[in-house]
Design a protein around this motif. Sequence first.
Motif, short mmCIF file in Angstrom:
data_model
loop_
_atom_site.label_atom_id
_atom_site.label_comp_id
_atom_site.label_asym_id
_atom_site.label_seq_id
_atom_site.Cartn_x
_atom_site.Cartn_y
_atom_site.Cartn_z
N GLN A 61 0.83 -1.21 0.00
CA GLN A 61 0.00 0.00 0.00
C GLN A 61 0.86 1.26 0.00
O GLN A 61 0.57 2.23 -0.71
CB GLN A 61 -0.93 -0.01 1.23
N PHE A 64 2.28 1.97 -3.45
CA PHE A 64 1.29 2.66 -4.30
C PHE A 64 1.33 4.16 -4.03
O PHE A 64 1.35 4.97 -4.96
CB PHE A 64 -0.13 2.14 -4.01
N LYS A 65 1.33 4.50 -2.77
CA LYS A 65 1.34 5.92 -2.38
C LYS A 65 2.60 6.61 -2.87
O LYS A 65 2.56 7.74 -3.39
CB LYS A 65 1.22 6.04 -0.87
N SER A 70 -2.74 3.70 -7.83
CA SER A 70 -3.64 2.84 -7.06
C SER A 70 -3.62 1.45 -7.68
O SER A 70 -3.07 1.25 -8.78
CB SER A 70 -5.07 3.40 -7.04
N HIS A 72 -5.71 -0.39 -9.23
CA HIS A 72 -6.30 -0.62 -10.56
C HIS A 72 -5.40 -0.17 -11.70
O HIS A 72 -5.61 -0.54 -12.85
CB HIS A 72 -7.67 0.09 -10.66
N TRP A 249 -6.33 -4.84 -1.70
CA TRP A 249 -5.91 -3.48 -2.03
C TRP A 249 -6.96 -2.70 -2.82
O TRP A 249 -6.67 -1.68 -3.41
CB TRP A 249 -4.58 -3.51 -2.82
#
Length: 552
Positions: A61, A64-65, A70, A72, A249
């Motif tokens: 996570q 991703f940040k 994100s 998808h 996620w």
Amino acid sequence: MEEKYILTLDVGTTTIRAYIYNSKAETVGKSTEQVVLHYPSPGFVEIDPDELWTSIVAVVQRSFKDAGLSAHQITAMGVSTQRGTFITWSRRTARPFHRFITWKDLRADKLVRQWNESYTWKLVRAGSYALYLISRSKRFRAGSVLKFMNTQTTLRLTWALQNIAALKKAAENEDAMFGSLDCWLLYKLTGNKVHMTDVSSASATGFFDPFTMQWAAWALMFFNIPMSALPTVVDTAGDHFTSTSPSIWGHAIPIRSCMADQTASMWGSCCFDVGDVKLTMGTGTFFNINTGTSPHASVSGLYPIVGWRLGEELVYSAEGANNDTASIIKWAQALGLFDDPQDTAEIAMSVPDSDGVYFIPAFSGLGPPYNDGTAASGFIGMKPSTTRAHLVRAVLESLAFRTAQLYACVRAETTLRFSGIRLDGGVSNNDFIAQLIADLTGLRVERPVDVEMSSLGCAHIVGLQLGIWESKDALRKIRKVGCVFKPRPQVRKSYEVPMARWEDAVKRMCGWYANYKPPQFIATISDSSSSSVTPQNSFKISAENKNGVYPK
């Protein structure tokens, strides 16, 4: 063309890494977190599965940040994990029967020694040698010298089946599921849908036969390992891994590869041709040689493993390992020999030699050519003139010496010609060690810009599956070498005597713990002046060694 992003998840012995790469194999986001190791008893090294899962979800996570993406937007992901670390769980409830038992764990050491010394195993080895003489089959040659090791899963799993009552009962009722870390992670990522492992991870367990590419029936029979508990063995990459559960996620991510960390490292270093060598210096040292389409049958202890299988492409690797590398550096730091590992190369080069001090890096025993799980670590040759710098140099030299030994085993057992070594792993950032490896092996040593090759290797193989890169040649073209260390013949000659003395020191430490019984002392207290016992009495204390045996 729309940009494609690849997520890689690398779960090592001490670190969890999540990297996100773009179509140019550039890192656009990453996150890391330490693995929490538990030591409930002497020799036990465990990982709590709930803690690990929570950390993995959080690390991804955060990646991703960091990338500003994100779930998808991720095209696909790949997974690489440490090998030999395993867990068992209930098929019915999905609850584990115990924590992960890691590859560093020594709880089965007694079983390892008992089996290696047993008449049964000696008979098996003798029979294998006889069959080799008749058939000249490499498979039987390998069996004739096969020794059990603590790093293999076999006897640690046997210990668990014998000592964990719930697991034993579940195995009898076909409710037990076994999985190395990669297998369990796939099970969790897919929402408990798949129970599979790839060929590279399976081949490192000790009970998968790389010659037949099947779970070894003889091992399952000897150790009462239930076939019903074992995962399906699959190719290293493909769509059979399915996708992550959307609940993790927020969006399903296709999983296109799952492999052992050393295979991932070979892909990251582009070791695609026979004779290509990569040297990973992380928690341990792993010297891997691409041996092509046939497993290597070793007589010195090099382990024949499956590199990868992609459809019709099946590639093998011969591996020599030293189990303690970064762990040695961390121990020396904790001991106070230095404050920052990055300073060690400079400290070592501040003195011309180790002043006759030698260190044996054997916290987890010694691999080839010794293959001795009872060897001990220690400094030998300290004297009044010994300084902190001499000790640091001795530690770093020992890691290079072990690598030189692994290379000597390879030279003795193969007719392959080698032109260089491709480094990776955190310890490879040490210039002193990297240069000394080049000097002692006589090979050009290449260190990449980013030494974390497992993550990059995952991205490479996933990218090929997605068509981002069309061939392995395309991967070779984007490989980035950061530094090259060229061998210095004069330095190699100057180390002939020191390395010979170091090898003598190693032999003295081999077998240190074999059949050793600690002396039991009984103190006898006698009063030399009075029959009453008071603080003022003078006492004579003598000690008797009850077993009369001291360590050599």
